[in-house]
Structure formats: C-alpha cells, structure tokens
Motif scaffolding. Structure first.
Motif, PDB file in Angstrom:
ATOM      1  N   HIS A  42      57.123  69.027 102.405  1.00  0.00           N
ATOM      2  CA  HIS A  42      55.529  68.840 102.126  1.00  0.00           C
ATOM      3  C   HIS A  42      55.530  67.479 101.787  1.00  0.00           C
ATOM      4  CE1 HIS A  42      51.589  69.156 100.674  1.00  0.00           C
ATOM      5  NE2 HIS A  42      51.270  70.387 101.349  1.00  0.00           N
ATOM      6  N   ARG A  43      54.524  66.255 102.550  1.00  0.00           N
ATOM      7  CA  ARG A  43      54.092  65.535 102.119  1.00  0.00           C
ATOM      8  C   ARG A  43      53.865  64.570 101.161  1.00  0.00           C
ATOM      9  NH1 ARG A  43      49.184  67.892 104.612  1.00  0.00           N
ATOM     10  NH2 ARG A  43      47.820  67.462 103.859  1.00  0.00           N
ATOM     11  N   GLU A  44      53.482  65.650  99.943  1.00  0.00           N
ATOM     12  CA  GLU A  44      53.353  65.665  99.205  1.00  0.00           C
ATOM     13  C   GLU A  44      54.925  65.449  97.974  1.00  0.00           C
ATOM     14  OE1 GLU A  44      50.353  67.675  96.862  1.00  0.00           O
ATOM     15  OE2 GLU A  44      48.609  66.898  98.593  1.00  0.00           O
ATOM     16  N   LEU A  45      55.638  65.801  98.709  1.00  0.00           N
ATOM     17  CA  LEU A  45      57.021  65.932  97.737  1.00  0.00           C
ATOM     18  C   LEU A  45      57.439  64.991  98.207  1.00  0.00           C
ATOM     19  CD1 LEU A  45      57.810  69.683  98.446  1.00  0.00           C
ATOM     20  CD2 LEU A  45      57.194  69.388  96.369  1.00  0.00           C
ATOM     21  N   PRO A  46      58.614  64.110  96.687  1.00  0.00           N
ATOM     22  CA  PRO A  46      59.601  63.294  96.808  1.00  0.00           C
ATOM     23  C   PRO A  46      61.039  63.475  97.967  1.00  0.00           C
ATOM     24  CG  PRO A  46      59.685  64.118  94.922  1.00  0.00           C
ATOM     25  CD  PRO A  46      58.951  65.029  95.725  1.00  0.00           C
ATOM     26  N   VAL A  47      61.825  63.016  98.208  1.00  0.00           N
ATOM     27  CA  VAL A  47      63.122  62.573  98.547  1.00  0.00           C
ATOM     28  C   VAL A  47      63.458  61.541  97.763  1.00  0.00           C
ATOM     29  CG1 VAL A  47      64.595  62.241 100.636  1.00  0.00           C
ATOM     30  CG2 VAL A  47      62.015  63.332 101.325  1.00  0.00           C
ATOM     31  N   THR A  48      64.964  62.387  97.965  1.00  0.00           N
ATOM     32  CA  THR A  48      65.685  60.728  96.530  1.00  0.00           C
ATOM     33  C   THR A  48      67.481  61.216  97.499  1.00  0.00           C
ATOM     34  OG1 THR A  48      65.085  62.764  94.622  1.00  0.00           O
ATOM     35  CG2 THR A  48      66.891  61.537  94.359  1.00  0.00           C
ATOM     36  N   ILE A  49      67.192  59.250  97.073  1.00  0.00           N
ATOM     37  CA  ILE A  49      68.617  58.989  97.711  1.00  0.00           C
ATOM     38  C   ILE A  49      69.569  58.517  96.585  1.00  0.00           C
ATOM     39  CG2 ILE A  49      69.483  57.491  99.315  1.00  0.00           C
ATOM     40  CD1 ILE A  49      67.317  57.321 100.764  1.00  0.00           C
ATOM     41  N   THR A  50      70.937  59.214  96.856  1.00  0.00           N
ATOM     42  CA  THR A  50      71.596  58.996  95.153  1.00  0.00           C
ATOM     43  C   THR A  50      72.470  57.370  96.057  1.00  0.00           C
ATOM     44  OG1 THR A  50      70.897  60.438  94.114  1.00  0.00           O
ATOM     45  CG2 THR A  50      72.699  59.157  93.503  1.00  0.00           C
TER      46      THR A  50
ATOM     47  N   ASP B  11      68.064  64.261  99.261  1.00  0.00           N
ATOM     48  CA  ASP B  11      68.195  65.474  98.745  1.00  0.00           C
ATOM     49  C   ASP B  11      67.509  65.615  98.784  1.00  0.00           C
ATOM     50  OD1 ASP B  11      70.296  67.193  97.172  1.00  0.00           O
ATOM     51  OD2 ASP B  11      70.357  65.225  95.742  1.00  0.00           O
ATOM     52  N   ASP B  12      66.631  66.751  99.383  1.00  0.00           N
ATOM     53  CA  ASP B  12      64.763  67.277  99.967  1.00  0.00           C
ATOM     54  C   ASP B  12      64.534  68.316  98.855  1.00  0.00           C
ATOM     55  OD1 ASP B  12      64.242  69.576 102.006  1.00  0.00           O
ATOM     56  OD2 ASP B  12      65.942  67.870 102.628  1.00  0.00           O
ATOM     57  N   TYR B  13      63.104  68.546  98.869  1.00  0.00           N
ATOM     58  CA  TYR B  13      63.117  70.023  98.120  1.00  0.00           C
ATOM     59  C   TYR B  13      61.969  70.686  99.174  1.00  0.00           C
ATOM     60  CZ  TYR B  13      62.914  66.870  94.107  1.00  0.00           C
ATOM     61  OH  TYR B  13      64.022  65.899  92.892  1.00  0.00           O
ATOM     62  N   GLY B  14      62.477  70.485 100.515  1.00  0.00           N
ATOM     63  CA  GLY B  14      61.869  71.362 101.877  1.00  0.00           C
ATOM     64  C   GLY B  14      62.035  72.447 101.578  1.00  0.00           C
ATOM     65  N   VAL B  15      62.185  73.329 103.093  1.00  0.00           N
ATOM     66  CA  VAL B  15      62.111  74.858 103.085  1.00  0.00           C
ATOM     67  C   VAL B  15      63.501  75.062 102.904  1.00  0.00           C
ATOM     68  CG1 VAL B  15      59.735  74.761 104.215  1.00  0.00           C
ATOM     69  CG2 VAL B  15      61.903  74.143 105.790  1.00  0.00           C
TER      70      VAL B  15
ATOM     71  N   SER C 285      62.904  52.323 105.751  1.00  0.00           N
ATOM     72  CA  SER C 285      61.785  51.420 106.079  1.00  0.00           C
ATOM     73  C   SER C 285      61.196  51.791 107.887  1.00  0.00           C
ATOM     74  CB  SER C 285      61.663  50.329 106.028  1.00  0.00           C
ATOM     75  OG  SER C 285      62.666  49.777 106.498  1.00  0.00           O
ATOM     76  N   ARG C 286      62.145  52.938 108.814  1.00  0.00           N
ATOM     77  CA  ARG C 286      61.975  53.185 109.784  1.00  0.00           C
ATOM     78  C   ARG C 286      61.355  54.341 109.958  1.00  0.00           C
ATOM     79  NH1 ARG C 286      67.896  52.404 112.687  1.00  0.00           N
ATOM     80  NH2 ARG C 286      68.301  50.387 111.850  1.00  0.00           N
ATOM     81  N   LEU C 287      60.967  54.834 108.787  1.00  0.00           N
ATOM     82  CA  LEU C 287      59.892  55.630 108.700  1.00  0.00           C
ATOM     83  C   LEU C 287      58.961  56.380 108.737  1.00  0.00           C
ATOM     84  CD1 LEU C 287      62.957  58.415 107.743  1.00  0.00           C
ATOM     85  CD2 LEU C 287      63.165  58.087 109.991  1.00  0.00           C
ATOM     86  N   ARG C 288      58.676  56.855 109.496  1.00  0.00           N
ATOM     87  CA  ARG C 288      56.937  56.957 108.762  1.00  0.00           C
ATOM     88  C   ARG C 288      56.975  58.365 107.335  1.00  0.00           C
ATOM     89  NH1 ARG C 288      52.298  57.187 111.295  1.00  0.00           N
ATOM     90  NH2 ARG C 288      53.060  56.391 112.638  1.00  0.00           N
ATOM     91  N   GLY C 289      56.602  57.666 106.577  1.00  0.00           N
ATOM     92  CA  GLY C 289      56.504  58.376 104.927  1.00  0.00           C
ATOM     93  C   GLY C 289      57.521  58.134 103.810  1.00  0.00           C
TER      94      GLY C 289
END
Length: 475
Positions: A254-262, A275-279, A210-214
């Motif tokens: 990308h701002r439309e890609l999710p970031v997953t926390i397990t 895990d992210d789906y970024g560059v 909750s501390r982050l934009r996005g």
C-alpha cells in the motif's frame, strides 16, 4: 434231392457280389460324407475366424484413425502450449491397447520431432527478437543518458524555482524510462551501460532508491561497521538489482506502508535486506521468482508474461554474470523479504573516508559509539547496536597516517589499513585544537550554506548562474 438251377446260383452269387459292392460303396460314401462334413466345419470355422479377424482389423484401423485425429486435434496443440507453459499437461493415448506398440512409438516420434522443431524455431525467433531489442535499447539508453545530462545542466543553468522544479520532474520521468529500458536490455544480454568508480554500499542503496516513484516510503537502516564499498565493475549491476527488488516491494504494498532496507555486514560479505508489508507471494510465485533470480537457464522473452515482467529476469542475468546472490522469502511482516548477498571477495572493498568521504545523503551507520577504525579485522557480530543519536559525541581524532594493508584470509572482506599510533602529546593537542565532531544534519546544513555562498559569489561576478542548494534525488 432237388437241385438248384445254375441260373439261380449265378443270380444268387451275382446279387451277393453286388451287395458286397454296394456295402463297400455305402461305407466309402459315408466316409466321404464325414470327411466333407469335417472339411465344411473347418471351412466354417475358418470363415468365422476370418470374419472375426476382419472385424478386429477394422476396429483397430478405426482406433488408429482415432489416435491420429487425437494427435492432430489435441495432443499437438497441447504440446505447443506446454512448450510455452510447462504446467499444461499433454494428453496421452486414447486407447490403452496401443501402449508400447509400434503405433505408440510412431506417434511419440511425431511428438518429439514437432517439439524439437518448435523449440528450435522459438529459440531462433526469440534470439532475433532479443537482438533487435538489444540494439534498440542500447541506442535509446544512450539517448536517455544524454537527455539526463542535458536536464542536469539546465538545472544548474536556471535559478527560477518553477523552472527548476519542472526540470526535476522531467529528470525523474527520464529516470523511470531509463530504468525500464536498462532492465529490458539486460534481459536481452546487453551491458548495464554505466562505468562507475568504487562506491560506498550505503550510497549505492540511496542511489537505487532515488530511481523509483515512491522513494520517500523507503527507510534505510545502515548496520555496517566499516566503510564498505562495492568495486567499480559491480556498482551498476548491484544498483539495478536493488532497484528492481525495491520496485517490486513498492508496487505490491500500500502506498502508505513503508519499505525497509537494512544493510548488514558479515564475516565474508555484506547483505542488503529489503522488507515490505505488502500482499506477499504464494509458494509457487516464490519458486518461480527464485528460478528467475538464480539465472541458471536461458530465458525466452515469451516466458516473462504479457506484458513482460523483466525485473527478476534482469536480476538473474546480473547474478549469473557478476557472482553475487539474491534470495526471496516470506517476510516476518507478512510481505516479502528479498536479500542481496554480496561476497567480500571479489566484489567488496573498504574505502578511506579521509580521502573519499561518504555523501551526506547516505544513512549514517547505527553504532553504539564511533569505533576505532584502526582495526584491521572487520567485526563479526550481528546484533543491532543502539542508535548513534543516543550516544555522546566522541572527541575528534587527529588526521591518521596509514600503513600498507595487512594480508587477508581467503574469502574475507578487504581489510582496513591500520593507523599508526599517535603519541599522547600529539593526541592531546589534536583534541584541544580540533572542533567537536558534527552531526549529519549539521554537516548537511553547513554544506548547503557553503554552496549558497559560492553560488551567490559566482552570480555577483556574472559567472555561472547559482544552482539550487536542494539535493537532486536522481543523483
């Protein structure tokens, strides 16, 4: 017989003697000439050697002067640059003839002395800068906390939806500033700035999100099988590290890609996997990130880039101080995977959900069925069970009584206190009298309805204005 005159004899004898003398003189003169020739030849050779030696000395002198100019014009500037950027090479001698000579030793001594002087001066200046920043960030951080408290009080005081939304936006911006100031202060050796109580790991991750934009792009999957919590002293440090890793994941995807926390639970601790789906990151970038996250070396502010990137550096400082671990690697999804490993001893504990219930904002664990929490040994399996929504809701259990916690082996997580067995008649009566277990959505809906009813009653009694039932993502 004709006799020879005495005068003629005398003349003949005198001429013979003179001839002998002349011959002797001639021989002597020849020897002197030969000696003179030898001496002249030796002098010429010596003169030639002297000229050659003078030429060599002149050339060596010129080469030495060139080496000194090379030292002042190239090697020293490159040395100062290499001290800030280790990948920059420092050139060697221009003339290989000086290798291992006294000239080479003297030049290397100059380089070492300059390097030591620059290193000490950089450390002194950086320490002074860090001290200044540490004092400034501590003051600013305290002011931002006061502003955060004031904004939250104003959110409770005013019931106008427009005002509440503006206050919520201001609170979120304040949280962004607070996060950056907090990370900068940690890099400079400041204390994280908050003291919390033991907190559930799932709640901690939601709070960090909750501390982050996005934050709406972050999906949290709770695979924990026990109500694992982080001890009070490590709550804020781990929250800071998870926040910085999430910020990196959100920023580089990308701002439309999710970031997953397990959230995963092991035999000796728990892990937060991002895990992210970024560059993604190159090998040298991952190596540099791991050096920062290890926290083994004292960092200078000038090593963090321009503008400084303090996220991984702050995480490394906290890793070194509190004893958990962070690892980054290429993600199977093409981006970056970051793993925060929290050892069970001494940073984790198990809370009693009956006395300290978990927030409805925290993700529910993905369990095949509600497990019997009476077990004193934490599960060791790593397979992912099916979602809880696909399973029938179990019957409610009566309120359990607890025994003293059983002793635990070294390195294991704190063990769950055992429940005393419930007799069959009591269990049947409890199942008959108690209501069926509610889903998280139903629990949240009932909790919001209770808040609305309470606040409406307060408003009717002209007491504190009711507050909005909507949750604050910054809490």
């Amino acid at each position: 017989m004709t006799s020879i005159p005495e005068a003629l004899l005398w003349c003949l004898s005198t001429g013979t003697a003179a001839a002998v003398v002349l011959a002797a003189l001639s021989i002597r003169a020849g020897k002197q000439r030969a000696d003179l020739r030898r001496r002249l030849s030796a002098a010429e050779e010596q003169n030639s050697a002297t000229l050659h030696s003078n030429t060599e000395l002149t050339a060596r002198l010129r080469a030495t002067e060139a080496e000194i100019r090379h030292l002042a014009g190239t090697r020293l500037p490159d040395l100062t640059l290499a001290l800030a950027h280790p990948h920059v090479p420092v050139p060697g001698l221009l003339d290989a003839r000086f290798a291992a000579s006294e000239t080479d030793q003297a030049l290397n001594a100059v380089l070492e002395q300059v390097s030591d002087a620059i290193t000490k001066e950089r450390a002194r200046v950086d320490a002074a800068a860090q001290s200044t920043l540490r004092g400034a960030t501590t003051t600013i951080q305290a002011l931002l906390y006061q502003l955060q408290t004031s904004l939250q009080e104003m959110q409770h005081r005013y019931d106008d939806p427009n005002v509440a939304q503006d206050l919520l936006n201001a609170d979120f911006l304040n949280e962004q500033a607070l996060r950056r100031v907090q990370a900068t202060g940690v890099v400079c050796g400041a204390w994280p700035g908050l003291t919390r109580e033991d907190s559930y790991l799932a709640e901690l991750v939601v709070g960090a999100t909750s501390r982050l934009r996005g934050y709406e792009r972050v999906n949290v999957s709770n695979q924990l099988r026990d109500p694992i919590a982080v001890v009070a002293r490590a709550v804020e440090p781990i929250a800071i590290v998870v926040t910085e890793l999430l910020a990196n994941a959100l920023h580089h995807s990308h701002r439309e890609l999710p970031v997953t926390i397990t959230l995963q639970q092991g035999n000796r601790g728990a892990s937060v996997i991002v895990d992210d789906y970024g560059v993604g990151m190159h090998d040298d970038e991952i190596k540099a990130a791991m050096e920062l996250l290890a926290g083994d070396q004292d960092l200078l502010l000038t090593q963090l880039g321009d503008p400084p990137r303090s996220g991984f550096a702050a995480a490394g400082q906290l890793v070194r101080q509190y004893g958990f671990g962070v690892h980054v690697e290429p993600s199977p999804y093409g981006g970056v995977r970051a793993v925060v490993y929290i050892p069970g001893d001494p940073l984790l504990t198990v809370l009693d959900e009956s006395t300290q219930p978990m927030s409805v904002m925290a993700p529910m664990p993905h369990r095949a069925a509600v497990p019997d929490r009476s077990s004193s040994v934490l599960p060791t399996g790593s397979a992912t069970p099916p979602p809880a929504a696909a399973q029938p809701a179990p019957a409610a259990q009566p309120a359990p009584s607890y025994e003293a916690p059983a002793p635990q082996a070294e390195g294991e997580l704190p063990r769950r206190r055992r429940r005393k067995p419930v007799s069959e008649p009591d269990e049947s009566a409890a199942r008959t009298e108690s209501a069926p277990e509610r889903s998280p959505e139903e629990t949240g809906s009932r909790w919001a309805a209770l808040q609305r009813g309470t606040e409406s009653g307060r408003a009717a009694a002209q007491s504190e204005p009711p507050r909005s039932p909507e949750g604050n993502p910054q809490s």
